[in-house]
Design a protein around this motif. Structure first.
Motif, mmCIF file in Angstrom:
data_model
loop_
_atom_site.group_PDB
_atom_site.id
_atom_site.type_symbol
_atom_site.label_atom_id
_atom_site.label_comp_id
_atom_site.label_asym_id
_atom_site.label_seq_id
_atom_site.Cartn_x
_atom_site.Cartn_y
_atom_site.Cartn_z
ATOM 1 N N SER A 105 0.829 -1.203 0.000
ATOM 2 C CA SER A 105 0.000 0.000 0.000
ATOM 3 C C SER A 105 0.865 1.255 0.000
ATOM 4 N N GLY A 106 1.926 1.239 0.785
ATOM 5 C CA GLY A 106 2.816 2.389 0.850
ATOM 6 C C GLY A 106 3.528 2.646 -0.463
ATOM 7 N N ASP A 153 8.186 18.964 -4.142
ATOM 8 C CA ASP A 153 9.277 18.048 -3.804
ATOM 9 C C ASP A 153 9.066 17.409 -2.431
ATOM 10 N N VAL A 154 8.386 18.099 -1.540
ATOM 11 C CA VAL A 154 8.048 17.517 -0.241
ATOM 12 C C VAL A 154 7.195 16.274 -0.457
ATOM 13 N N ILE A 155 6.214 16.383 -1.342
ATOM 14 C CA ILE A 155 5.338 15.253 -1.649
ATOM 15 C C ILE A 155 6.132 14.117 -2.277
ATOM 16 N N THR A 177 9.588 9.239 2.807
ATOM 17 C CA THR A 177 10.530 9.042 3.910
ATOM 18 C C THR A 177 9.785 8.878 5.229
ATOM 19 N N ILE A 178 8.755 9.666 5.412
ATOM 20 C CA ILE A 178 7.935 9.544 6.621
ATOM 21 C C ILE A 178 7.233 8.186 6.637
ATOM 22 N N PHE A 179 6.721 7.745 5.486
ATOM 23 C CA PHE A 179 6.101 6.420 5.411
ATOM 24 C C PHE A 179 7.096 5.347 5.841
ATOM 25 N N ALA A 237 8.797 1.245 9.520
ATOM 26 C CA ALA A 237 9.846 0.639 10.347
ATOM 27 C C ALA A 237 9.413 0.571 11.813
ATOM 28 N N THR A 238 8.764 1.610 12.278
ATOM 29 C CA THR A 238 8.287 1.630 13.664
ATOM 30 C C THR A 238 7.222 0.564 13.883
ATOM 31 N N ILE A 239 6.337 0.404 12.930
ATOM 32 C CA ILE A 239 5.311 -0.641 13.040
ATOM 33 C C ILE A 239 5.965 -2.024 13.029
#
Length: 122
Positions: free
Chosen positions: A56-57, A99-101, A107-109, A114-116
C-alpha cells in the motif's frame, strides 16, 4: 496549452495527490492501533500484515510522486507563457513544495513502517 488549461491540469494533479494520500494514511492509522494485537499473532500473519502495509505504501508513494511530477511539469509550462496573473504566480511559487510530496512523504512512510515492524516483532 493555454494558461487556463495548465491551471486546470495543475489542480487535477493536486487533487490526485490528496486522494493518493487517503488510503495509505488510513491504513497506517489502522495499523498503529492494530499493531499491539497483531503482534500476538503468528509470524506468518505478522509478515502478511507488514507486506500489505508495504504494498500500500509503495503504490501510494508512486501515485503521489507521479501526480506531483505532473503538477511540476504543468508549472514549468505555465512559467514560460506570457502574462502574470496572481493565481499563476501563486501556483508557480508552490513548485518547490511539490518536492516535499515526492521525497519527504515517502521518507515519513518508511519511518512509520519501520516503527510498526518494530512493534510487531519486538
Amino acid at each position: 496549452m493555454t494558461e487556463q488549461e495548465l491551471i486546470q491540469d495543475f489542480n487535477k494533479n493536486r487533487l490526485h495527490v490528496i486522494l493518493a494520500q487517503l488510503a495509505p494514511t488510513a491504513l497506517l492509522a489502522f495499523a498503529a492501533f492494530a499493531t499491539p494485537e497483531i503482534a500476538t499473532y503468528s509470524n506468518y500473519l505478522k509478515a502478511a500484515f507488514a507486506l500489505i502495509l508495504l504494498a500500500s505504501g509503495i503504490l501510494g508513494a508512486l501515485a503521489e510522486y507521479s501526480a506531483a511530477s505532473q503538477a511540476q511539469a504543468a508549472i514549468d509550462d505555465l512559467r514560460v507563457l506570457p502574462g502574470k496573473s496572481a493565481l499563476r504566480s501563486r501556483i508557480i511559487s508552490f513548485r518547490p513544495w511539490l518536492d516535499v510530496i515526492k521525497f519527504v512523504t515517502p521518507t515519513i512512510f518508511i519511518a512509520i513502517f519501520a516503527t510498526i515492524l518494530l512493534g510487531l516483532y519486538y
